[in-house]
Motif scaffolding. Structure first.
Motif, PDB file in Angstrom:
ATOM      1  N   THR A 179       0.807  -1.225   0.000  1.00 44.94           N
ATOM      2  CA  THR A 179       0.000   0.000   0.000  1.00 44.94           C
ATOM      3  C   THR A 179       0.843   1.279   0.000  1.00 44.94           C
ATOM      4  O   THR A 179       0.360   2.329  -0.411  1.00 44.94           O
ATOM      5  CB  THR A 179      -0.931   0.055   1.226  1.00 44.94           C
ATOM      6  OG1 THR A 179      -0.139   0.155   2.425  1.00 44.94           O
ATOM      7  CG2 THR A 179      -1.818  -1.178   1.286  1.00 44.94           C
ATOM      8  N   TRP A 196     -14.167  -4.321   2.995  1.00 43.05           N
ATOM      9  CA  TRP A 196     -13.734  -5.620   2.491  1.00 43.05           C
ATOM     10  C   TRP A 196     -14.339  -5.959   1.135  1.00 43.05           C
ATOM     11  O   TRP A 196     -13.653  -6.499   0.267  1.00 43.05           O
ATOM     12  CB  TRP A 196     -14.081  -6.707   3.519  1.00 43.05           C
ATOM     13  CG  TRP A 196     -13.366  -6.532   4.816  1.00 43.05           C
ATOM     14  CD1 TRP A 196     -13.832  -5.898   5.934  1.00 43.05           C
ATOM     15  CD2 TRP A 196     -12.041  -6.951   5.116  1.00 43.05           C
ATOM     16  NE1 TRP A 196     -12.882  -5.901   6.923  1.00 43.05           N
ATOM     17  CE2 TRP A 196     -11.778  -6.546   6.458  1.00 43.05           C
ATOM     18  CE3 TRP A 196     -11.058  -7.629   4.411  1.00 43.05           C
ATOM     19  CZ2 TRP A 196     -10.554  -6.809   7.084  1.00 43.05           C
ATOM     20  CZ3 TRP A 196      -9.846  -7.900   5.038  1.00 43.05           C
ATOM     21  CH2 TRP A 196      -9.596  -7.491   6.352  1.00 43.05           C
ATOM     22  N   LYS A 198     -15.200  -3.929  -1.176  1.00 43.07           N
ATOM     23  CA  LYS A 198     -14.652  -3.066  -2.226  1.00 43.07           C
ATOM     24  C   LYS A 198     -13.124  -3.150  -2.319  1.00 43.07           C
ATOM     25  O   LYS A 198     -12.514  -2.513  -3.176  1.00 43.07           O
ATOM     26  CB  LYS A 198     -15.067  -1.615  -1.984  1.00 43.07           C
ATOM     27  CG  LYS A 198     -16.571  -1.381  -2.055  1.00 43.07           C
ATOM     28  CD  LYS A 198     -16.903   0.099  -1.826  1.00 43.07           C
ATOM     29  CE  LYS A 198     -18.399   0.337  -1.934  1.00 43.07           C
ATOM     30  NZ  LYS A 198     -18.747   1.764  -1.690  1.00 43.07           N
ATOM     31  N   LYS A 199     -12.515  -3.883  -1.368  1.00 49.34           N
ATOM     32  CA  LYS A 199     -11.049  -4.032  -1.316  1.00 49.34           C
ATOM     33  C   LYS A 199     -10.370  -2.665  -1.173  1.00 49.34           C
ATOM     34  O   LYS A 199      -9.436  -2.323  -1.895  1.00 49.34           O
ATOM     35  CB  LYS A 199     -10.525  -4.740  -2.576  1.00 49.34           C
ATOM     36  CG  LYS A 199     -11.146  -6.094  -2.844  1.00 49.34           C
ATOM     37  CD  LYS A 199     -10.637  -6.689  -4.147  1.00 49.34           C
ATOM     38  CE  LYS A 199     -11.387  -7.952  -4.510  1.00 49.34           C
ATOM     39  NZ  LYS A 199     -10.925  -8.510  -5.815  1.00 49.34           N
ATOM     40  N   VAL A 200     -10.838  -1.906  -0.194  1.00 46.43           N
ATOM     41  CA  VAL A 200     -10.343  -0.537   0.011  1.00 46.43           C
ATOM     42  C   VAL A 200     -10.068  -0.299   1.496  1.00 46.43           C
ATOM     43  O   VAL A 200     -10.844  -0.727   2.348  1.00 46.43           O
ATOM     44  CB  VAL A 200     -11.372   0.502  -0.503  1.00 46.43           C
ATOM     45  CG1 VAL A 200     -11.024   1.910  -0.001  1.00 46.43           C
ATOM     46  CG2 VAL A 200     -11.441   0.482  -2.019  1.00 46.43           C
ATOM     47  N   ARG A 202      -9.563   2.910   4.087  1.00 49.78           N
ATOM     48  CA  ARG A 202      -9.744   4.350   4.212  1.00 49.78           C
ATOM     49  C   ARG A 202      -8.703   4.915   5.169  1.00 49.78           C
ATOM     50  O   ARG A 202      -8.583   4.485   6.311  1.00 49.78           O
ATOM     51  CB  ARG A 202     -11.161   4.660   4.728  1.00 49.78           C
ATOM     52  CG  ARG A 202     -12.267   4.178   3.796  1.00 49.78           C
ATOM     53  CD  ARG A 202     -13.635   4.227   4.455  1.00 49.78           C
ATOM     54  NE  ARG A 202     -13.967   5.563   4.928  1.00 49.78           N
ATOM     55  CZ  ARG A 202     -14.079   5.885   6.228  1.00 49.78           C
ATOM     56  NH1 ARG A 202     -13.895   4.968   7.146  1.00 49.78           N
ATOM     57  NH2 ARG A 202     -14.397   7.098   6.571  1.00 49.78           N
ATOM     58  N   ARG A 241      -7.088   9.544   1.993  1.00 50.28           N
ATOM     59  CA  ARG A 241      -7.209   8.817   0.726  1.00 50.28           C
ATOM     60  C   ARG A 241      -7.797   7.427   0.952  1.00 50.28           C
ATOM     61  O   ARG A 241      -7.812   6.921   2.072  1.00 50.28           O
ATOM     62  CB  ARG A 241      -5.837   8.684   0.050  1.00 50.28           C
ATOM     63  CG  ARG A 241      -4.818   7.888   0.859  1.00 50.28           C
ATOM     64  CD  ARG A 241      -3.393   8.212   0.426  1.00 50.28           C
ATOM     65  NE  ARG A 241      -2.397   7.347   1.050  1.00 50.28           N
ATOM     66  CZ  ARG A 241      -1.916   7.533   2.276  1.00 50.28           C
ATOM     67  NH1 ARG A 241      -2.368   8.512   3.026  1.00 50.28           N
ATOM     68  NH2 ARG A 241      -0.992   6.720   2.760  1.00 50.28           N
ATOM     69  N   ASP A 242      -8.257   6.851  -0.121  1.00 52.14           N
ATOM     70  CA  ASP A 242      -8.693   5.459  -0.142  1.00 52.14           C
ATOM     71  C   ASP A 242      -7.666   4.660  -0.934  1.00 52.14           C
ATOM     72  O   ASP A 242      -7.319   5.034  -2.056  1.00 52.14           O
ATOM     73  CB  ASP A 242     -10.070   5.322  -0.799  1.00 52.14           C
ATOM     74  CG  ASP A 242     -11.182   5.888   0.074  1.00 52.14           C
ATOM     75  OD1 ASP A 242     -10.923   6.122   1.266  1.00 52.14           O
ATOM     76  OD2 ASP A 242     -12.284   6.109  -0.449  1.00 52.14           O
ATOM     77  N   ILE A 243      -7.180   3.581  -0.351  1.00 50.48           N
ATOM     78  CA  ILE A 243      -6.171   2.751  -1.003  1.00 50.48           C
ATOM     79  C   ILE A 243      -6.821   1.450  -1.459  1.00 50.48           C
ATOM     80  O   ILE A 243      -7.408   0.723  -0.651  1.00 50.48           O
ATOM     81  CB  ILE A 243      -4.991   2.456  -0.060  1.00 50.48           C
ATOM     82  CG1 ILE A 243      -4.323   3.759   0.375  1.00 50.48           C
ATOM     83  CG2 ILE A 243      -3.981   1.530  -0.726  1.00 50.48           C
ATOM     84  CD1 ILE A 243      -3.181   3.561   1.366  1.00 50.48           C
ATOM     85  N   HIS A 244      -6.707   1.161  -2.729  1.00 51.24           N
ATOM     86  CA  HIS A 244      -7.245  -0.088  -3.263  1.00 51.24           C
ATOM     87  C   HIS A 244      -6.244  -1.215  -3.049  1.00 51.24           C
ATOM     88  O   HIS A 244      -5.052  -1.057  -3.317  1.00 51.24           O
ATOM     89  CB  HIS A 244      -7.572   0.078  -4.742  1.00 51.24           C
ATOM     90  CG  HIS A 244      -8.703   1.030  -4.998  1.00 51.24           C
ATOM     91  ND1 HIS A 244     -10.021   0.622  -5.080  1.00 51.24           N
ATOM     92  CD2 HIS A 244      -8.720   2.382  -5.154  1.00 51.24           C
ATOM     93  CE1 HIS A 244     -10.795   1.672  -5.283  1.00 51.24           C
ATOM     94  NE2 HIS A 244     -10.036   2.754  -5.337  1.00 51.24           N
ATOM     95  N   LEU A 245      -6.735  -2.337  -2.565  1.00 53.24           N
ATOM     96  CA  LEU A 245      -5.875  -3.447  -2.170  1.00 53.24           C
ATOM     97  C   LEU A 245      -5.848  -4.541  -3.220  1.00 53.24           C
ATOM     98  O   LEU A 245      -6.894  -4.876  -3.804  1.00 53.24           O
ATOM     99  CB  LEU A 245      -6.368  -4.044  -0.845  1.00 53.24           C
ATOM    100  CG  LEU A 245      -6.600  -3.064   0.310  1.00 53.24           C
ATOM    101  CD1 LEU A 245      -7.159  -3.809   1.512  1.00 53.24           C
ATOM    102  CD2 LEU A 245      -5.310  -2.348   0.678  1.00 53.24           C
ATOM    103  N   GLN A 247      -5.809  -8.422  -4.354  1.00 55.90           N
ATOM    104  CA  GLN A 247      -6.536  -9.543  -3.760  1.00 55.90           C
ATOM    105  C   GLN A 247      -5.669 -10.339  -2.791  1.00 55.90           C
ATOM    106  O   GLN A 247      -6.145 -10.801  -1.751  1.00 55.90           O
ATOM    107  CB  GLN A 247      -7.056 -10.475  -4.870  1.00 55.90           C
ATOM    108  CG  GLN A 247      -7.949 -11.599  -4.363  1.00 55.90           C
ATOM    109  CD  GLN A 247      -9.201 -11.081  -3.679  1.00 55.90           C
ATOM    110  OE1 GLN A 247      -9.909 -10.239  -4.213  1.00 55.90           O
ATOM    111  NE2 GLN A 247      -9.483 -11.566  -2.472  1.00 55.90           N
TER     112      GLN A 247
END
Length: 297
Positions: A179, A196, A198-200, A202, A241-245, A247
């Protein structure tokens, strides 16, 4: 005309300016005449430091209490000369850590800057005639660090094999690596901060190493409801920010949560001390031979 003249005669005589001025001047005492460095610093902390973020307060207070006050305590501010500050800089320049290493150049620069800020405060608020540090041409330390080592993917692949021996640390390293979040941000993550489906994740807070009973920054009502003891706003506005994870990280974090006995969703995912993180990082680096980097790096 006779009435006007009588009224004018009744007015009390006004002393000449030359008689009034010395009396006023002699009654005005400049507090700087008797103020000690201890008193100046206590005032500076109350007015300039107490409203800062907890992590900033901790850094400043550590420098003041361990690097500045021991050398200037009890002395009047106006008695501190350039030669005194120059001798102090020489002492700081030769200081070592508990492990026997010299202080980092950037840390020396920060220490020097803190004393400079205190003297500038005295000039602004108490009319200190001159900042004794400003007269020194040769300062210590560096504003910017030398070029830092970094890991390529192959280095991290080696590191994570050894790190996997201690799962609690392993999942923390994985979170940082995938991340790019800061250490304090990762330590402030709770289960509810992860979306979970959305795999994000915050990011809206960071966890300071300082022991504080309440947030020291002024928060809006909206933020104050979210932040708990010891938590502060992120480093900058852009840090919200929102961090996309990926899988793989989502699966690993779920695996980690499932492994925690009597898990409480309101607890932090990673309850790790700064010293334990440094020890574990050093252990894994020593065993793998990858470039020596900091936790932040």
């Amino acid at each position: 005309f006779r009435l006007i003249e009588e009224k004018e005669k009744e007015k009390p005589p006004v002393p000449a300016p030359s008689i009034i001025a010395p009396a006023i001047k002699s009654s005005k005492v400049n507090p700087l005449e008797t103020m000690t460095m201890d008193e100046l610093i206590a005032e500076y902390i109350k007015l300039e430091v107490s409203g800062a973020k907890a992590s900033t307060q901790t850094t400043k207070l550590n420098i003041i209490n361990k690097k500045i006050l021991p050398y200037f305590t009890g002395r009047r501010v106006i008695d501190i000369k350039t030669v005194d500050v120059k001798n102090w800089l020489a002492i700081i320049n030769q200081m070592e850590t508990a492990e026997g290493y010299g202080l980092a150049d950037t840390y020396k620069y920060t220490i020097q800057g803190q004393l400079n800020t205190i003297f500038n405060y005295a000039m602004e608020i108490h009319e200190l005639p001159v900042n004794p540090l400003s007269r020194i041409k040769k300062k210590i330390g560096k504003k910017y660090a030398d070029k830092q080592e970094f890991w390529e993917l192959k280095d991290y692949a080696l590191f994570r094999k050894v790190a996997a021996e201690k799962p609690k640390f392993f999942y923390y390293w994985e979170l940082l690596y995938w991340t790019g979040m800061r250490c304090g941000e990762a330590k402030a993550i709770r289960y509810s901060d992860i979306l979970w489906d959305k795999k994000v994740i915050r990011i809206y807070k960071t966890l300071s190493n300082a022991n504080v009973s309440e947030p020291t920054v002024k928060l809006s009502k909206k933020k104050a409801k979210k932040l708990q003891d010891g938590e502060t706003d992120p480093k900058a506005n852009s840090s919200y920010r929102d961090i996309h994870l990926p899988q793989i990280l989502v699966d690993e974090l779920k695996e980690y949560v499932d492994s925690i006995y009597d898990f409480n969703p309101n607890d932090y995912l990673f309850n790790l001390s700064k010293s334990s993180l440094h020890r574990e990082l050093d252990r894994c680096i020593a065993e793998t031979g990858v470039p020596d980097i900091t936790v932040h790096g």
